[in-house]
Design a protein around this motif. Structure first.
Motif, PDB file in Angstrom:
ATOM      1  N   GLY A 272     -77.301 111.200 -21.956  1.00  0.00           N
ATOM      2  CA  GLY A 272     -75.854 111.108 -21.826  1.00  0.00           C
ATOM      3  C   GLY A 272     -75.255 110.072 -22.748  1.00  0.00           C
ATOM      4  O   GLY A 272     -75.890 109.080 -23.104  1.00  0.00           O
TER       5      GLY A 272
ATOM      6  N   ALA B 296     -66.280 120.147 -15.809  1.00  0.00           N
ATOM      7  CA  ALA B 296     -67.299 119.100 -15.751  1.00  0.00           C
ATOM      8  C   ALA B 296     -68.660 119.632 -15.339  1.00  0.00           C
ATOM      9  O   ALA B 296     -69.632 118.871 -15.264  1.00  0.00           O
ATOM     10  CB  ALA B 296     -66.871 118.001 -14.774  1.00  0.00           C
TER      11      ALA B 296
ATOM     12  N   GLN C  38     -67.792 106.195 -18.252  1.00  0.00           N
ATOM     13  CA  GLN C  38     -67.881 107.591 -17.825  1.00  0.00           C
ATOM     14  C   GLN C  38     -68.839 108.338 -18.750  1.00  0.00           C
ATOM     15  O   GLN C  38     -68.425 109.013 -19.695  1.00  0.00           O
ATOM     16  CB  GLN C  38     -66.498 108.249 -17.843  1.00  0.00           C
ATOM     17  CG  GLN C  38     -65.551 107.747 -16.776  1.00  0.00           C
ATOM     18  CD  GLN C  38     -65.996 108.153 -15.382  1.00  0.00           C
ATOM     19  OE1 GLN C  38     -66.527 109.242 -15.182  1.00  0.00           O
ATOM     20  NE2 GLN C  38     -65.790 107.275 -14.420  1.00  0.00           N
TER      21      GLN C  38
ATOM     22  N   ASN D 112     -71.364 111.094 -20.320  1.00  0.00           N
ATOM     23  CA  ASN D 112     -71.305 112.552 -20.295  1.00  0.00           C
ATOM     24  C   ASN D 112     -72.443 113.097 -21.133  1.00  0.00           C
ATOM     25  O   ASN D 112     -72.989 112.421 -22.005  1.00  0.00           O
ATOM     26  CB  ASN D 112     -69.965 113.060 -20.833  1.00  0.00           C
ATOM     27  CG  ASN D 112     -69.798 112.750 -22.312  1.00  0.00           C
ATOM     28  OD1 ASN D 112     -70.226 113.513 -23.180  1.00  0.00           O
ATOM     29  ND2 ASN D 112     -69.184 111.602 -22.608  1.00  0.00           N
TER      30      ASN D 112
ATOM     31  N   GLY E  79     -71.521 107.767 -23.877  1.00  0.00           N
ATOM     32  CA  GLY E  79     -70.309 107.180 -23.314  1.00  0.00           C
ATOM     33  C   GLY E  79     -70.623 105.925 -22.524  1.00  0.00           C
ATOM     34  O   GLY E  79     -71.783 105.595 -22.274  1.00  0.00           O
TER      35      GLY E  79
ATOM     36  N   ILE F 247     -73.335 112.407 -12.997  1.00  0.00           N
ATOM     37  CA  ILE F 247     -74.006 113.221 -14.005  1.00  0.00           C
ATOM     38  C   ILE F 247     -75.429 113.554 -13.545  1.00  0.00           C
ATOM     39  O   ILE F 247     -76.165 112.693 -13.075  1.00  0.00           O
ATOM     40  CB  ILE F 247     -74.027 112.497 -15.365  1.00  0.00           C
ATOM     41  CG1 ILE F 247     -74.680 113.377 -16.455  1.00  0.00           C
ATOM     42  CG2 ILE F 247     -74.729 111.169 -15.281  1.00  0.00           C
ATOM     43  CD1 ILE F 247     -74.564 112.793 -17.847  1.00  0.00           C
TER      44      ILE F 247
ATOM     45  N   TYR G  98     -70.567 115.097 -16.330  1.00  0.00           N
ATOM     46  CA  TYR G  98     -69.706 113.944 -16.580  1.00  0.00           C
ATOM     47  C   TYR G  98     -69.749 112.939 -15.439  1.00  0.00           C
ATOM     48  O   TYR G  98     -70.036 113.280 -14.291  1.00  0.00           O
ATOM     49  CB  TYR G  98     -68.241 114.391 -16.765  1.00  0.00           C
ATOM     50  CG  TYR G  98     -68.009 115.317 -17.930  1.00  0.00           C
ATOM     51  CD1 TYR G  98     -68.179 114.867 -19.234  1.00  0.00           C
ATOM     52  CD2 TYR G  98     -67.641 116.635 -17.720  1.00  0.00           C
ATOM     53  CE1 TYR G  98     -67.962 115.731 -20.306  1.00  0.00           C
ATOM     54  CE2 TYR G  98     -67.428 117.500 -18.784  1.00  0.00           C
ATOM     55  CZ  TYR G  98     -67.594 117.033 -20.081  1.00  0.00           C
ATOM     56  OH  TYR G  98     -67.395 117.880 -21.133  1.00  0.00           O
ATOM     57  N   GLY G  99     -69.433 111.698 -15.768  1.00  0.00           N
ATOM     58  CA  GLY G  99     -69.175 110.666 -14.771  1.00  0.00           C
ATOM     59  C   GLY G  99     -70.406 110.103 -14.105  1.00  0.00           C
ATOM     60  O   GLY G  99     -71.543 110.333 -14.512  1.00  0.00           O
TER      61      GLY G  99
ATOM     62  N   SER H  80     -73.223 116.643 -23.319  1.00  0.00           N
ATOM     63  CA  SER H  80     -72.627 117.895 -23.785  1.00  0.00           C
ATOM     64  C   SER H  80     -73.521 119.064 -23.409  1.00  0.00           C
ATOM     65  O   SER H  80     -74.729 118.924 -23.209  1.00  0.00           O
ATOM     66  CB  SER H  80     -72.428 117.853 -25.300  1.00  0.00           C
ATOM     67  OG  SER H  80     -73.680 117.913 -25.964  1.00  0.00           O
TER      68      SER H  80
END
Length: 499
Positions: free
Chosen positions: A142, A112, A147, A149, A144, A97, A93-94, A151
């Motif tokens: 990724g 995370a 932020q 992300n 988003g 990443i 995340y973020g 999975s």
């Protein structure tokens, strides 16, 4: 989702591998999980015996401690698990990443981070390097906005090339050896860069103190001393009506030189405002965001030491009278008025004849008074930056230091004869110009080191870095045998420890 293929392969097989290698999904080379976070409002959850990693801990290397820790109660109250070392961590995340690390201690993580305990078919260091090699492609998957992300499902579907286990170890050993050599070269390069910076600082100091032209003074008698030059500037100013809002010398007591260093013969101490006009830039305001006289302006983000970046220049409305006050002219010197303390007063010279460029009130403009040599003034300001002279005059608010035009204007300034100013500029610029080429070489070599690492990883995962051994069991055979063993004994793989 799969890592994209190159021009020579397919999605399932992006490039051709040696015969004993195979393509595998990340889910097939280890046991994956993620962690959790206890409720921060509950007492007794933190500062316990269980190490707990977050994204900020990941260091692209090995970890033996964590900044945060959980109690047994905190671990049981969240989805975090205690994972047996060693295991690999990958940020999902973020802005971070794709950051990775290997934990060498039994620990837990927050949600995370994706964690992998490799199977017997995958060496953990090889897996770490494989993810480094594929990181860019994986991060591109990724989702988003602010932020992003990725999975764990998408991550585990990504494919990597897998050689026989013994060859994995040989690859890791070879990469570590080559990377160590590159690191040694980078360390030597960094030492050389620091040495060059030290030379530049010493050169600027020598220019501002007269040491640079010590031999020149022995063979050249000035027609006009620094005192004479200051008197001439003052007489011409007094005869010229003052215009604009720039700060000139205060008509107060003479400059106190009792605590200042002794200058060479023929030099004189003055205030900055004695040798130039200081102007604070135009303040930003919503009412200036549009109008009939829009002009580009510079701000702190554009001004670096001896460099002005014009890639991101904004516009404001400047009326004709305002334009006359805030427009830049060739040889104007801009200095940061607000900055971190060590960078306060970072100067750059405007060397363009472009018309209409202005500046914001986060910058100070110094315009040398003729016949002062602007390049000499610029050398002195660069010396003051590195000597932290501007920092001494700063006022700090919310971690940002400020240098008001008033405090800047009364800072002491060394004034050599004008002929010596020109000689100082000639010698200093000749030496500094030679360092520019050296700095470019340093930057090129630094970039070469990065490219070399990527080339080594590319060669490693295409199977050309180390030779294949005919006696190695093919990776596909090892995986098949391992799956058969796991089917017969599903609890064989260690992944989590009991609390």
């Amino acid at each position: 989702m799969r890592v994209a293929a190159d021009a020579s392969g397919s999605v399932d097989q992006p490039w051709t591998l040696p015969e004993s290698w195979t393509w595998v999904a990340l889910r097939d080379v280890g046991s994956w999980t993620s962690g959790g976070t206890p409720k921060s409002t509950e007492p007794g959850y933190y500062n316990g015996p269980i190490s707990w990693f977050r994204i900020t801990d990941l260091n692209e290397g090995r970890l033996r401690r964590s900044e945060k820790s959980l109690t047994i109660r905190g671990l049981q109250a969240s989805s975090a698990k205690l994972i047996e070392a060693p295991f690999l961590m990958f940020a999902m995340y973020g802005a971070s990443i794709g950051k990775m690390a290997i934990s060498e201690i039994d620990a837990s993580t927050n949600q995370a981070i994706a964690c992998c305990s490799p199977s017997e078919a995958a060496n953990i260091d090889f897996l770490f390097l494989a993810l480094q090699r594929s990181k860019k492609s994986i991060v591109a998957l990724g989702q988003g906005g602010a932020q992003p992300n990725i999975s764990q499902r998408i991550l585990l579907d990504c494919r990597i090339p897998l050689p026989p286990l013994s060859e994995q170890r040989r690859i890791v050993e070879r990469i570590e050896s080559l990377f160590a050599e590159i690191a040694e070269g980078e360390a030597a390069l960094e030492d050389a860069r620091k040495g060059l910076e030290t030379f530049c600082r010493a050169l600027l100091k020598a220019a501002a103190t007269g040491e640079l032209t010590r031999d020149w003074r022995e063979n050249n008698q000035p027609k006009e001393t620094g005192h004479d030059l200051l008197a001439r500037i003052k007489a011409e100013r007094d005869a010229t009506p003052k215009s604009g809002r720039g700060k000139r010398a205060a008509a107060s007591a003479p400059l106190d030189t009792s605590d200042l260093s002794e200058l060479p013969e023929g030099w004189a101490w003055a205030r900055i405002s004695d040798v130039g006009v200081v102007q604070l830039g135009r303040q930003r305001s919503p009412q200036h965001h549009q109008g009939e006289n829009m002009h580009r302006y510079l701000r702190v983000a554009n001004v670096f030491e001896d460099r002005i970046e014009l890639g991101d220049v904004k516009e404001m409305n400047f009326t004709p009278p305002e334009l006359k006050t805030f427009e830049l002219r060739r040889n104007d010197i801009l200095l940061n008025e607000g900055q971190t303390p060590d960078l306060l007063g970072r100067p750059a010279m405007w060397r363009s004849d472009e018309r209409g460029m202005c500046f914001q009130n986060t910058l100070l403009r110094f315009r040398a008074t003729e016949p002062m040599e602007p390049e000499f003034c610029f050398l002195v300001f660069r010396h003051y930056l590195h000597a932290k002279r501007f920092k001494q005059e700063s006022q700090i608010t919310t971690n940002i230091a400020h240098l008001s035009s008033g405090r800047f204007s009364v800072i002491e300034f060394p004034v050599p004869p004008i002929d010596e100013q020109r000689e100082i500029v000639r010698r200093a610029l000749t030496a500094l110009d030679s360092t520019v080429d050296t700095k470019l070489v340093f930057e090129q070599q630094k970039a070469d080191a990065t490219r070399l690492r990527q080339a080594i990883l590319k060669s490693a995962f295409e199977g050309t870095l180390v030779p294949q051994e005919p006696t190695d069991e093919p990776a596909s055979s090892f995986l098949s045998r391992l799956k058969a063993q796991e089917s017969a004994n599903p609890k064989q793989m260690k992944r989590r420890k009991k609390v």
